[in-house]
Design a protein around this motif. Sequence first.
Motif: not given
Length: 391
Positions: A277, A296, A327, A339-341, A344, A356, A359
Amino acid sequence: MTTTSPTPSIRPTADRTRLFFWEEMARDWQSARKEGRRPEFSEYVSRNLRALREGVNREPGTDPSLRSVHRVPLPDDGCDRLPDRYIAEHHTLTLFGLHQHAASEPVHQPDVGLGTACLLLRRNQALTQAAVERRLTAAATAQDRHELVQHLQRLVPLLRQASIGLDYTRLFRELTAWDGPDRNRVLRSWGLQYTDPGTPAPQDGETASQERAPYWATFDPASRDGAELAALRSGTGREPGTVAAMWPFHRTRMASKWRNKGSLTRDLAAEHTALTLFARHQQTHDRRMHMAGNSPGTAAGLLARKAAADSEGKAATAALERRFGTLLTSADADELAMHLRSLVPLLNQAGVGLDYDLLRTALRTWDDPRRPDAATGYRQRWDRDFHIASS
């Protein structure tokens, strides 16, 4: 020979009654030393070692001189196809013959996997780190067992020159598994051994007990190293620990027994996802996209605030709020990563940073059964962060 621990006794496993040739040879040598006799290789061993070297690049089962050193039996069913274990043993024997050539001590060293051997080769400084990693990566990306053996034939003489041993029983099992579903576990064990997260090498001004900072915390945007980020992006959607290009960037610590087994832990999976990510997030930016404190929720809220100022206004803000709400409903870490993909790239376009470290922790604990309330806690905090940042 260079080893990482005292050589344990060699015993046959439960599914076989006779030692492999390399085990038998190491046992006899060790026995002579324990008994106070001068350890040396017999004529029988020397003759068979010559036969092993002559068998390099020959098709398994075609050289009569190698049949006496095989321990894997051939089935008496009239089938022309050789068993995978027999083929793997042939290649292991020939590699062992190359490695043992001219060495005065046994090169079969239990518990020294290929990744560990390459780490020792790097620390030996016989080759540069880049040269060692090229050879290990070439082996790890082999498409089939035949290609893997070709790469190992070039790597093994380097180990011999540096007096570094290798566990040939382990290598036999890995060659047997290479063209099957267990290849990923083999790859992960090589990568974890090579990066040695259990006992990190001291850096300048650093002690061995200190954990190395994660890649995203030390990334230098001024370097604009596109090759590193591309290597990390190549791991997107791949099983953690199996992407050789990513191995130099892992920092996860792990007990030696789990590292040697190629175990897939929550820590490793979370770091893998966070690295991929971050690489997608960082590309094209000349400032670091790892921003401490930006959860996030905060990042999505800042994105929503930016969207509200654009021409689309409320519609864009509502769309982002729906996306972020989805998400938050993630049932497990895999769904959260998915969902993060999708989030980002939007953060990348808007230049909004993300924490991060936070995360990675969330990915590690989201669906951890030992922390049943973790996901609920993240949902509440991130939802609050979103509304604070977007207002």
